[in-house]
Write an enzyme that holds these catalytic residues in place. Structure first.
Site, PDB file in Angstrom:
ATOM      1  N   ILE A 111      23.597  48.713  46.012  1.00 27.83           N
ATOM      2  CA  ILE A 111      22.598  49.416  46.848  1.00 27.83           C
ATOM      3  C   ILE A 111      22.341  50.938  46.373  1.00 27.83           C
ATOM      4  CG2 ILE A 111      24.233  50.811  48.156  1.00 27.83           C
ATOM      5  CD1 ILE A 111      21.410  48.949  50.055  1.00 27.83           C
ATOM      6  N   ARG A 112      23.038  51.260  45.223  1.00 30.22           N
ATOM      7  CA  ARG A 112      22.617  52.419  44.480  1.00 30.22           C
ATOM      8  C   ARG A 112      20.895  52.173  43.943  1.00 30.22           C
ATOM      9  NH1 ARG A 112      26.230  56.014  43.306  1.00 30.22           N
ATOM     10  NH2 ARG A 112      24.203  57.229  42.691  1.00 30.22           N
ATOM     11  N   HIS A 113      20.918  50.764  43.735  1.00 32.53           N
ATOM     12  CA  HIS A 113      19.165  50.578  43.188  1.00 32.53           C
ATOM     13  C   HIS A 113      18.576  51.097  44.511  1.00 32.53           C
ATOM     14  CE1 HIS A 113      20.790  49.463  39.240  1.00 32.53           C
ATOM     15  NE2 HIS A 113      22.044  49.228  39.813  1.00 32.53           N
ATOM     16  N   ARG A 114      17.905  52.065  44.332  1.00 32.47           N
ATOM     17  CA  ARG A 114      16.963  52.368  45.723  1.00 32.47           C
ATOM     18  C   ARG A 114      15.741  51.861  45.604  1.00 32.47           C
ATOM     19  NH1 ARG A 114      17.857  58.413  43.648  1.00 32.47           N
ATOM     20  NH2 ARG A 114      17.845  57.145  41.568  1.00 32.47           N
ATOM     21  N   GLU A 120      20.644  44.225  55.956  1.00 31.39           N
ATOM     22  CA  GLU A 120      21.755  43.852  55.593  1.00 31.39           C
ATOM     23  C   GLU A 120      22.181  43.152  56.884  1.00 31.39           C
ATOM     24  OE1 GLU A 120      24.638  46.624  54.341  1.00 31.39           O
ATOM     25  OE2 GLU A 120      26.182  44.960  54.352  1.00 31.39           O
ATOM     26  N   ASP A 212      10.459  44.525  43.523  1.00 29.27           N
ATOM     27  CA  ASP A 212       9.399  44.117  42.225  1.00 29.27           C
ATOM     28  C   ASP A 212      10.180  43.966  40.902  1.00 29.27           C
ATOM     29  OD1 ASP A 212       9.139  46.596  40.382  1.00 29.27           O
ATOM     30  OD2 ASP A 212       8.683  47.422  42.482  1.00 29.27           O
ATOM     31  N   LEU A 213       9.334  43.316  39.964  1.00 31.75           N
ATOM     32  CA  LEU A 213      10.042  42.979  38.760  1.00 31.75           C
ATOM     33  C   LEU A 213      10.486  43.877  38.119  1.00 31.75           C
ATOM     34  CD1 LEU A 213      10.730  40.216  36.791  1.00 31.75           C
ATOM     35  CD2 LEU A 213       8.325  40.407  36.210  1.00 31.75           C
ATOM     36  N   HIS A 218      15.078  46.661  35.736  1.00 32.40           N
ATOM     37  CA  HIS A 218      15.758  47.843  35.467  1.00 32.40           C
ATOM     38  C   HIS A 218      17.245  47.491  36.063  1.00 32.40           C
ATOM     39  CE1 HIS A 218      16.872  52.289  35.517  1.00 32.40           C
ATOM     40  NE2 HIS A 218      17.281  52.351  36.641  1.00 32.40           N
ATOM     41  N   ARG A 223      23.087  46.181  35.073  1.00 32.25           N
ATOM     42  CA  ARG A 223      24.076  45.030  35.652  1.00 32.25           C
ATOM     43  C   ARG A 223      24.440  43.915  34.996  1.00 32.25           C
ATOM     44  NH1 ARG A 223      26.539  49.121  38.653  1.00 32.25           N
ATOM     45  NH2 ARG A 223      25.067  50.315  39.693  1.00 32.25           N
TER      46      ARG A 223
END
Ligand SMILES: Cc1cc2nc3c(=O)[nH]c(=O)nc-3n(C[C@H](O)[C@H](O)[C@H](O)COP(=O)(O)OP(=O)(O)OC[C@H]3O[C@@H](n4cnc5c(N)ncnc54)[C@H](O)[C@@H]3O)c2cc1C
Length: 302
Positions: A111-114, A120, A212-213, A218, A223
């Site tokens: 979830i840190r990937h904003r 959820e 998005d891609l 990123h 990860r």
């Protein structure tokens, strides 16, 4: 169990529903639609929807009116050029929506990937299933002695058995108490939104995740990397396989420049130039710290 027989029947039914469209579709992605790809002991990723293909990236880059393609070779070359020069917005023209089932402690990292849209499963509204992530024996790693954020060897024998017993017992005891506290069977219990605070971080949650891609790349860069924790890396690896079938040219460029490539600092570049010129360079003459030098050496040695 990642998927129950009833859930599988819903997925199978969804896959018989056909639509005709003028929009671009990708055969490799149609094959993935709705299917659950198992990850960890109870988790999965499923493609729920997607928009765009390799051509959409090319179209956006050329701001074209029609399909806008030239030869496939040119398109692949243009995509590589965009990736190489960090020209990111054409990649934002493609989107993917995933259904992910994952342990809560993995979700906290994810979830840190904003730069994604998330919805959820509500544990205020619904009761969570009794499903916990328990590492497979080969992933029951010991604390690394060198890296505070990493793993060392694998626990074995009595030590492994002791840890697995603790994980099983604590997870199930916490869940037993969760159930006892809930307002079930007519008793006046605790609200679901409060009872859940007793649950362990290895319990599974689920969400829909749309991204998005560009931002997906990123996420995957960070990860699907060896420095990422194994439990999130396996999800990233599973997503990589899907993306390779969705946008093969873009994924090949990403694999080459980002996953396979490396970035050097100014000091690093200077060392490379000196090495090519035949100079023996060591840490003392590199101007780098011991940690930087170690990482630099690791990149050079592959
Ligand atoms: C190996 C590893 C170890 C980590 N360890 C820790 C840790 O110990 N502690 C910890 O807290 N986190 C840790 N993280 C998480 C990390 O710091 C990032 O929060 C996470 O990787 C998400 O990256 P991001 O912000 O670039 O992604 P996204 O949130 O998807 O953002 C993508 C990009 O958009 C821009 N952006 C997005 N939102 C904003 C904003 N509000 N303001 C400005 N720019 C924005 C930034 O350029 C950002 O790079 C770790 C991550 C990794 C991969």
């Amino acid at each position: 169990m990642p998927i129950t027989p009833d859930q599988q029947a819903e997925i199978d039914a969804a896959r018989t529903d056909q639509h005709t469209t003028m929009r671009a579709t990708v055969p490799g992605m149609e094959a993935h639609l709705y299917k659950a790809h198992e990850v960890l002991d109870h988790g999965f990723i499923r493609v729920i929807d997607y928009m765009g293909d390799d051509n959409a990236i090319v179209q956006a880059a050329r701001v074209s009116y029609g399909r806008g393609t030239k030869a496939v070779q040119n398109d692949a070359g243009l995509i590589r050029y965009l990736m190489r020069h960090w020209h990111s917005t054409p990649f934002e023209m493609c989107e993917i929506k995933l259904h992910v089932k994952l342990p809560v402690f993995v979700a906290r990292q994810w979830i840190r990937h904003r730069t994604a849209n998330v919805n959820e499963y509500s544990a205020r509204y619904s009761i969570l299933d009794r499903e916990f992530y328990i590492p497979a024996p080969e992933h029951l790693a010991a604390q690394s002695k060198q890296n505070h954020q990493g793993r060392g060897g694998v626990l074995e024998g009595e030590e492994a058995a002791r840890v697995l017993d603790i994980l099983w017992a604590d997870s199930n005891r916490a869940y037993d108490h969760y159930e006892e506290m809930l307002d079930q069977d007519g008793q006046d219990g605790l609200a679901r939104e409060l009872a859940r605070m007793n649950l362990p971080a290895n319990i599974y949650t689920q969400w829909y995740w749309k991204v998005d891609l560009h931002n997906l790349f990123h996420f995957l860069r960070l990860r699907a990397d060896s420095h990422a924790q194994y439990e999130i890396r396996v999800y990233a690896d599973a997503i990589c396989k899907v993306v390779a079938d969705w946008v093969p040219h873009a994924f090949a460029a990403f694999e080459d420049y980002r996953l396979g490539g490396a970035q050097f600092s100014g000091k690093g570049m200077d060392c490379v130039r000196r090495m090519i010129a035949g100079e023996q360079v060591d840490q003392a003459s590199s101007g780098m710290s011991a940690g930087e030098w170690r990482e630099f050496q690791a990149v050079l040695q592959g």
